[in-house]
Design a protein around this motif. Structure first.
Motif, PDB file in Angstrom:
ATOM      1  N   LYS A 262       0.755  -1.101   0.027  1.00  0.00           N
ATOM      2  CA  LYS A 262      -0.126   0.129  -0.128  1.00  0.00           C
ATOM      3  C   LYS A 262       0.987   1.316   0.001  1.00  0.00           C
ATOM      4  O   LYS A 262       1.095   1.806   1.165  1.00  0.00           O
ATOM      5  N   SER A 263       1.425   1.804  -1.165  1.00  0.00           N
ATOM      6  CA  SER A 263       2.217   2.749  -1.345  1.00  0.00           C
ATOM      7  C   SER A 263       1.877   3.352  -2.617  1.00  0.00           C
ATOM      8  O   SER A 263       0.912   3.070  -3.476  1.00  0.00           O
ATOM      9  N   GLU A 264       2.604   4.507  -2.873  1.00  0.00           N
ATOM     10  CA  GLU A 264       2.232   5.321  -4.042  1.00  0.00           C
ATOM     11  C   GLU A 264       3.393   5.063  -5.250  1.00  0.00           C
ATOM     12  O   GLU A 264       4.683   4.848  -4.771  1.00  0.00           O
ATOM     13  N   CYS A 265       3.059   4.945  -6.106  1.00  0.00           N
ATOM     14  CA  CYS A 265       3.892   4.609  -7.315  1.00  0.00           C
ATOM     15  C   CYS A 265       4.695   5.832  -7.454  1.00  0.00           C
ATOM     16  O   CYS A 265       4.346   6.767  -7.919  1.00  0.00           O
ATOM     17  N   THR A 266       6.031   5.442  -7.680  1.00  0.00           N
ATOM     18  CA  THR A 266       7.151   6.422  -8.013  1.00  0.00           C
ATOM     19  C   THR A 266       7.596   6.492  -9.464  1.00  0.00           C
ATOM     20  O   THR A 266       8.625   7.218  -9.835  1.00  0.00           O
ATOM     21  N   TRP A 267       6.993   5.492 -10.446  1.00  0.00           N
ATOM     22  CA  TRP A 267       7.465   5.205 -11.509  1.00  0.00           C
ATOM     23  C   TRP A 267       7.237   6.651 -12.549  1.00  0.00           C
ATOM     24  O   TRP A 267       6.244   7.280 -12.440  1.00  0.00           O
ATOM     25  N   THR A 268       8.453   7.025 -13.111  1.00  0.00           N
ATOM     26  CA  THR A 268       8.304   8.367 -13.856  1.00  0.00           C
ATOM     27  C   THR A 268       8.234   8.031 -15.293  1.00  0.00           C
ATOM     28  O   THR A 268       8.204   9.039 -16.095  1.00  0.00           O
TER      29      THR A 268
END
Length: 580
Positions: A559-565
């Motif tokens: 349960k986290s935010e995706c940091t893929w750019t």
């Protein structure tokens, strides 16, 4: 053609002794309440005296029927039908049922005479229940005899003259008292056009009773017969119509009986519900009165407690003040009036006493306050089984003791609702345990102070307040929380609003080999590879992080935010892994 006089529609002859021949409804006018005088039959089948009808106020309406009126009358028998035209029509209202009655051209006197009512009036007069009858010939003296042949009521003088005339010598004359048992003694019905002739014939074409002169005049060549001969046909039609009407009478009587029964049931139900309302309200009033007495006793207890505390504090301060004054006055007197040796001798006692007095702790403010508040809308539990409201509170909120709680206290995301909780406390640090305090919250962007964010404050009625807001843009925001126009503990404070939370586009897996089903081209953001040409990670191989992770960005928290750019390390083949 011979005249047949058999009565078919009414029984003519003597009635059994003791049989009532009518009542006030058949012989008395509903307006003047006296015996009928020249009674007229209205279309609604109510009978009223001619003079009473003439006293009614008429009204005028537009009659589109022309001369074809539904109002039946003797005067309209011989009127010709006129073509349809708009003409004013004079009418009255039935004094019994308010039915509209359109008067014929001749007015009230052209309405049908109720001969049956006239017969009932005469019978009632014979029984002595009404006014005495007058002679039909002289209209002056009281009636003593009746000529059965002429059907005329005669006084003693006219009766003698009647017998002396050659034409009426052999007429049958009887005493009036001998006629009390008869059902009909009415006068002969004369033709309105030819008053000397009696109506004994019936014109089939005009559907009207006529006399001998009528059939040789206006009704010439019209088919006619004696009334006694056609009564069978017309009587049967009336009886048939009556048979069709009687069921409606029974149905209406049944409906009225049901309405009466329902009205009785309604009254009983209303009385029962009213009794319930009274019982409930009386119990509620008693509960409120008992709750009132409890509140007043509680208020009195609070007063006594606070007064006792104030009196105790007052006594202590007065004693301390007396001790202080004694020490000050003695020391001042010693210093001003004592010799050097006297001062040195008593110095130890004075110093010890003053030192002890200076160490005494005391409050310069009253130990209690006058903060007593009544909250009428706050639930106070149940009393006598009823929910009651209204509590007395002595706690006063202290903004400096109020605290803010919540995970979103210093962080939020754009276009997502952030919230925190305000816990109100009193000066002793105890929870207020109730609501109703004046709470104001403002969330203002740091670079747009003139555009505050809309906030919602929900009173939980237990001393806590739920505050929520939704920032529209990322940035730094200042949050101000005030109770009673004073900042609470930790207010104002800043909140960092970040961009909206980004969901993961990959899969949370142990390795690429397992999640892709062994595909060699599937990649992972952790950068791990496997021997044999596999571009993704595998257990125990180079680059594998050693625990589950997201294939899109490599984060370990599910349960986290995706940091893929969208950089080079994010291969498109990961989408295929998600699909599989």
């Amino acid at each position: 053609m011979s005249e047949n006089r058999k009565p078919l529609l009414g029984f003519v002859g003597k009635l059994p002794s003791g049989t009532a021949l009518g009542n006030s409804g058949k012989t008395h006018c509903p307006l003047c309440m006296g015996l009928f005088k020249a009674p007229r039959l209205l279309p609604c089948l109510h009978t009223v005296c001619t003079t009473c009808l003439e006293q009614l106020e008429p009204y005028s309406v537009v009659d589109i029927r022309g001369g074809d009126s539904d109002t039946s009358s003797e005067g309209s028998i011989f009127q010709e039908l006129k073509p349809h035209s708009l003409q004013p029509q004079i009418g009255i209202l039935c004094p019994v049922c308010d039915t509209q009655v359109d008067l014929p051209m001749g007015g009230v006197k052209a309405l049908t005479i109720d001969h049956l009512a006239m017969n009932d009036v005469m019978l009632e007069s014979l029984r002595g229940e009404g006014q005495g009858l007058v002679c039909d010939l002289c209209s002056d003296r009281e009636v003593e005899k009746r000529c059965q042949t002429c059907r005329a009521n005669l006084c003693h003088f006219c009766c003698q003259a009647h017998r002396r005339q050659k034409k009426t010598t052999y007429h049958t004359v009887v005493d009036l008292k001998d006629l009390k048992g008869y059902s009909r003694i009415g006068k002969p019905i004369l033709c309105p056009v030819h008053p000397a002739e009696e109506l004994r014939l019936f014109c089939e074409l005009c559907d009207r009773p006529v006399c001998r002169d009528c059939v040789v005049g206006e009704h010439r060549e019209h088919p006619y017969d004696f009334a006694s001969n056609v009564i069978h046909k017309h009587g049967d039609s009336v009886r048939e119509l009556l048979r069709g009407t009687q069921p409606h009478v029974e149905a209406l009587e049944e409906a009225l009986a049901q309405i009466t029964e329902m009205n009785s049931a309604l009254q009983k139900r209303v009385e029962a519900v009213a009794a319930d309302v009274r019982t409930f309200s009386e119990g509620y009033v008693k509960a409120i009165e008992e709750h009132r007495d409890r509140l007043l006793k509680q208020l009195e207890d609070i007063r006594v407690q606070k007064e006792n505390s104030l009196q105790l504090q007052k006594a202590q301060l007065e004693q301390l003040l007396a001790d202080m004054r004694t020490g000050v006055e003695f020391t001042e007197h010693l210093l001003t009036s004592g010799s050097d040796l006297e001062i040195l001798i008593t110095k130890g006692v004075v110093v010890e006493r003053l030192t002890k007095l200076n160490k005494v702790e005391y409050s310069a403010h009253p130990g209690v306050n006058d903060k007593i508040r009544f909250s009428p809308q706050q639930r106070a539990g149940r009393c006598r089984g009823y929910e009651v409201y209204g509590t007395i509170n002595t706690k006063e909120v202290d903004p400096a003791k109020c605290v803010l709680q919540g995970e979103d206290l210093h962080r939020a995301r754009e276009k997502q609702t952030a919230s925190f909780t305000l816990l109100c406390k009193d000066a002793a640090g105890e929870s207020m345990g109730r609501g109703g305090d004046s709470v104001h919250v403002a969330v203002v962007p740091k670079d747009k102070k003139d555009s505050p964010v809309r906030t919602l404050v929900q009173d939980n009625k237990d001393g806590t307040y739920y505050v929520s807001y939704t920032p529209k843009e990322p940035g730094i925001y200042t949050v101000l929380v005030c109770v009673k126009e004073q900042h609470v503990q930790g207010s104002p404070f800043t909140v960092t609003v970040r961009k909206r939370h980004r969901s993961h586009t990959g899969v949370f897996h142990c390795c690429t080999f397992c999640s892709s089903g062994g595909q060699k081209t599937a990649r992972c953001a952790c950068g791990g590879t496997m021997p044999g040409g596999y571009l993704g990670c595998g257990h125990g191989h180079k680059g594998h992080p050693g625990r589950p992770h997201w294939s899109c960005c490599g984060k370990f928290a599910e349960k986290s935010e995706c940091t893929w750019t969208g950089g080079e390390s994010a291969p498109r083949s990961l989408l295929r892994t998600v699909a599989l």
